[in-house]
Design an enzyme around this catalytic site. Structure first.
Site, mmCIF file in Angstrom:
data_model
loop_
_atom_site.group_PDB
_atom_site.id
_atom_site.type_symbol
_atom_site.label_atom_id
_atom_site.label_comp_id
_atom_site.label_asym_id
_atom_site.label_seq_id
_atom_site.Cartn_x
_atom_site.Cartn_y
_atom_site.Cartn_z
ATOM 1 N N ASN A 12 0.808 -1.220 0.000
ATOM 2 C CA ASN A 12 0.000 0.000 0.000
ATOM 3 C C ASN A 12 0.842 1.271 0.000
ATOM 4 O OD1 ASN A 12 -2.872 -0.940 0.230
ATOM 5 N ND2 ASN A 12 -2.010 -2.014 1.985
ATOM 6 N N ASP A 112 0.732 -11.292 0.179
ATOM 7 C CA ASP A 112 2.002 -11.027 0.856
ATOM 8 C C ASP A 112 2.164 -11.880 2.106
ATOM 9 O OD1 ASP A 112 -0.147 -9.609 1.970
ATOM 10 O OD2 ASP A 112 1.115 -7.958 2.665
#
Length: 258
Positions: A12, A112
């Site tokens: 992000n 992830d």
């Protein structure tokens, strides 16, 4: 020229890019995660970094990516297809990871987190807690047999610092550092103390509670952009491995070539 592997972790806040030759990480860069940035712009940045490192683009025809930002997944697929003539392997459904996910809905688990679990399972076998400190801080738990059994998600330390500045009228934005002492002598140092030492308390308590539920003291591996800073003030971690996600991508790529 030997072939190299490009591992791309799209988060992000930043895009973490690693270049591997075999198991050796030759180069590692971080670019800002900007959804509006065009593929041509990212390609220009990456080509400049490669040139500076003395790595020829022609060597990079193997690419693996994991992403929590779908628009940037598409952007980087275009980067590698257009500029490197490579079709990236994107971690997701149907990709071998070696990790058995024991969750209510396995598809909810971020790519992830699976990649980190794949790395820990191979590099540090046995029961393990992975603490990944980025925009969010995730606590991922592996069983003795290497199965992914869940964890916890908390706001990242920078996210917490940003929130307190944005949600109050008089408190400023601060630099996240390790303060020399807990008792701050002014507003900024008091905030830095609360954020830093408070965050260590959050991490240590969650790790201890997870270990209590597991019924054993497990290995604790720290990774992510703030891992080294937090590790300076805590003894809860057994291993600090900033490149854990990149190593997991390398391991998954090799697994899917068999």
């Amino acid at each position: 020229m030997s072939e190299k592997l490009v591992a791309v972790d799209i988060g992000n806040t930043s895009v973490n890019i690693g270049i591997f030759e075999g198991e050796k990480l030759l180069a590692n860069w971080h670019l800002g995660s900007v959804a509006q940035r065009m593929a041509d712009e990212y390609a220009s940045l990456l080509l400049g970094l490669l040139q500076h490192a003395g790595i020829h683009p022609e060597e990079l025809n193997r690419v693996i990516m994991c992403s929590v930002v779908p628009p940037l997944t598409t952007t980087f697929e275009e980067v590698f297809k257009s500029y490197f003539k490579a079709a990236p392997l994107v971690v997701g459904a149907g990709i071998k990871s070696g990790v058995k996910v024991r969750m209510d809905n396995p598809r909810e688990v971020g790519a992830d987190r699976i990649v980190n679990a794949a790395a820990a399972r191979v590099l540090y076998p046995g029961a393990c807690i992975i603490v990944d400190m980025g925009t969010a801080t995730t606590f991922d738990t592996l069983s003795e047999g290497g199965a992914y059994i869940g964890g916890a998600i908390a706001p990242g330390i920078a996210t917490s610092a940003q929130a307190i500045a944005e949600k109050t009228s008089k408190l400023p934005k601060i630099e996240i550092i390790r303060p020399a002492k807990v008792i701050g002598s002014n507003t900024v140092s008091a905030m830095q103390s609360g954020i830093y030492f408070g965050y260590i308390g959050l991490v240590e308590e969650l790790v201890r509670r997870i270990q209590t539920e597991l019924g054993q003291k497990t290995r604790v591996v720290a990774t992510g952009g703030y891992a080294a800073l937090i590790a300076e003030g805590s003894r809860i971690f057994d291993i600090v491995r900033p490149d854990l996600t990149l190593q997991g991508l390398r391991i998954i790529y090799q697994m899917n070539q068999a």
